[in-house]
Design an enzyme around this catalytic site. Structure first.
Site, PDB file in Angstrom:
ATOM      1  NE  ARG A   1      -4.074   1.939   0.783  1.00 49.78           N
ATOM      2  CZ  ARG A   1      -4.200   3.247   0.663  1.00 49.78           C
ATOM      3  NH1 ARG A   1      -3.185   3.963   0.167  1.00 49.78           N
ATOM      4  NH2 ARG A   1      -5.306   3.858   1.030  1.00 49.78           N
TER       5      ARG A   1
ATOM      6  CD  GLU B   1     -11.089   2.187  -2.099  1.00 51.72           C
ATOM      7  OE1 GLU B   1     -10.730   1.113  -2.602  1.00 51.72           O
ATOM      8  OE2 GLU B   1     -10.424   2.782  -1.239  1.00 51.72           O
TER       9      GLU B   1
ATOM     10  NE  ARG C   1      -3.761  -2.911   2.810  1.00 51.39           N
ATOM     11  CZ  ARG C   1      -4.644  -2.009   2.402  1.00 51.39           C
ATOM     12  NH1 ARG C   1      -5.153  -2.088   1.185  1.00 51.39           N
ATOM     13  NH2 ARG C   1      -5.014  -1.016   3.195  1.00 51.39           N
TER      14      ARG C   1
END
Length: 443
Positions: free
Chosen positions: A257, A265, A310
């Site tokens: 990320r 999105e 992440r």
């Protein structure tokens, strides 16, 4: 009137004892076909068709035929029927029936093992070590041993829809691709509440499975495993990037990320310069893929692990170009002040007046769009706030007379209300606000 005593008792399937005042017999065989042995030594074979009245009965002789040349007369012990054999057979049948009735059936054994009635502890089942049957359902794997309040990683077995509530009629947040990992935190019936990237929602458990064994429970947090492409010496990861969305990539199986920015999105809709809706998140992902392809590989420096496990980092192309800075300056992402501290605000100031990317029309900040998708619709009473490429900087005057302007995405931007009678106003750029005597808010 003479009294007659007759009693018929079924002692086992296909075995029945018939009692009378003078004798007893055992009948063996299914309905319509039987072999009867009496204590008097008589034996009879009978057959019938139930419901038709048709029947056949024949006595069976227990005498043996004389061998050739043997005397035709038999002694008394051979001509008199012996009752020892039938009586023994009768006692044997009674004993077999008692054993049959006393032993629990297989179903009873299974039920007693699964649901013990004496309060004893249930038997512990060992996990299967063999490979599962290819045709077997994976739903059992997803549910087995999964407490509703325990977080567990599951994997989608098909392209499955993430919904706002545990109902097939509820709104769809997005579609989770087959093979994607989701974090299940609770369950209501067949529905799992999961986290997928920046999204949260409900997925039907029929489409989730647990193909990998979970590590043993521990009271201390588990540190994320270091991927093979990650260098432990300088905390960097390098390789060819696969695009997940506008601010997330995958390198050698590790989700990365981008630090400090937020892109629309994949399912998010924006308006272009002509007012037509388009999927701005998909546009950002396509633009990122084309830009990274010009100079491979991508190298990312580790910043932290986020709550979804992440790798969060600062990423660069092989030519040294910063990925996050390019995304914001090209109008495909926004500076996220809560995480960046305004590190990319100057790039955003370039993209807004030039009407690049999302700034060409109206859109909702990604973090507000996600919050609106997760909130129940009946609680969404405030109108959706849309940003555009012009005049969305709020200049307000504090109680002490200090003139401060707020940018979209800053902490107090949403709650700041502009009052023109007090001299407050909207600005189209930071240069315009500073020229008018306003200074930028620190938060």
């Amino acid at each position: 009137m003479a009294f007659r005593f007759r009693k018929s008792v079924r002692i086992a399937p296909g075995v029945r004892i018939n009692l009378s005042a003078k004798s007893a017999n055992v009948r063996v065989g299914p309905k319509g076909l039987g072999y009867t042995i009496s204590t008097t030594g008589k034996k009879r074979l009978s057959a019938s068709i139930p419901g038709t009245g048709l029947s056949y009965s024949k006595g069976v002789s227990s005498k043996r035929q004389s061998a050739p040349g043997a005397p035709s007369q038999l002694d008394a012990s051979q001509t008199k029927p012996s009752s020892k054999g039938p009586i023994a057979l009768l006692l044997l049948a009674i004993g077999a029936g008692l054993v049959w009735c006393g032993a629990p059936s297989n179903e009873t054994k299974i039920a007693s093992e699964r649901f013990p009635t004496n309060g004893s502890e249930q038997p512990k089942l060992k996990p299967a070590t063999a490979e599962p049957d290819a045709g077997a359902s994976q739903v059992t794997e997803a549910y087995a041993g999964h407490a509703s309040s325990v977080e567990k990683t599951l994997y989608s077995t098909a392209n499955v829809r993430l919904r706002t509530s545990p109902s097939a009629e509820s709104p769809i947040v997005l579609t989770v691709a087959v093979g994607s990992a989701v974090m299940s935190s609770k369950r209501e019936g067949p529905w799992h509440y999961v986290s997928y990237g920046n999204y949260s929602g409900w997925i039907l458990g029929d489409y989730l499975a647990e193909p990998r064994p979970e590590p043993a429970a521990t009271t201390s947090p588990i540190a994320p495993q270091v991927p093979s492409a990650l260098s432990t010496s300088d905390n960097t990861i390098s390789g060819r990037a696969t695009i997940i969305d506008g601010d997330t990539i995958d390198i050698s199986g590790t989700r990365v990320r981008f630090n400090g920015i937020d892109a629309p999105e994949s399912a998010q809709l924006c308006q272009n310069a002509k007012g037509k809706k388009y999927r701005c998140g998909q546009s950002a992902a396509k633009a990122l893929d084309a830009w990274l392809a010009k100079s491979r590989p991508v190298t990312c420096t580790f910043v932290e692990w986020d709550r979804y496990g992440r790798f969060v980092g600062d990423c660069y192309r092989s030519d040294g170009a910063a990925v996050a800075a390019w995304l914001v300056s090209a109008g495909h992402a926004m500076d996220w002040p809560q995480l960046s501290g305004g590190a990319y605000a100057s790039y955003q100031d370039e993209a807004r007046p030039a009407k690049r990317g999302i700034w060409q029309g109206e859109f909702q900040p990604p973090w507000e769009w996600r919050a609106a998708q997760q909130a129940p619709k009946h609680e969404t009473t405030n109108p959706v706030r849309l940003l555009s490429g012009s005049c969305d900087i709020k200049g307000n005057i504090s109680n002490k007379g200090v003139r401060i302007y707020h940018l979209p995405g800053q902490r107090f931007y949403g709650e700041t209300v502009i009052s023109p009678p007090k001299g407050e106003r909207m600005f189209c750029s930071e240069d315009e606000a500073r020229a008018a005597g306003w200074r930028r808010s620190k938060r």
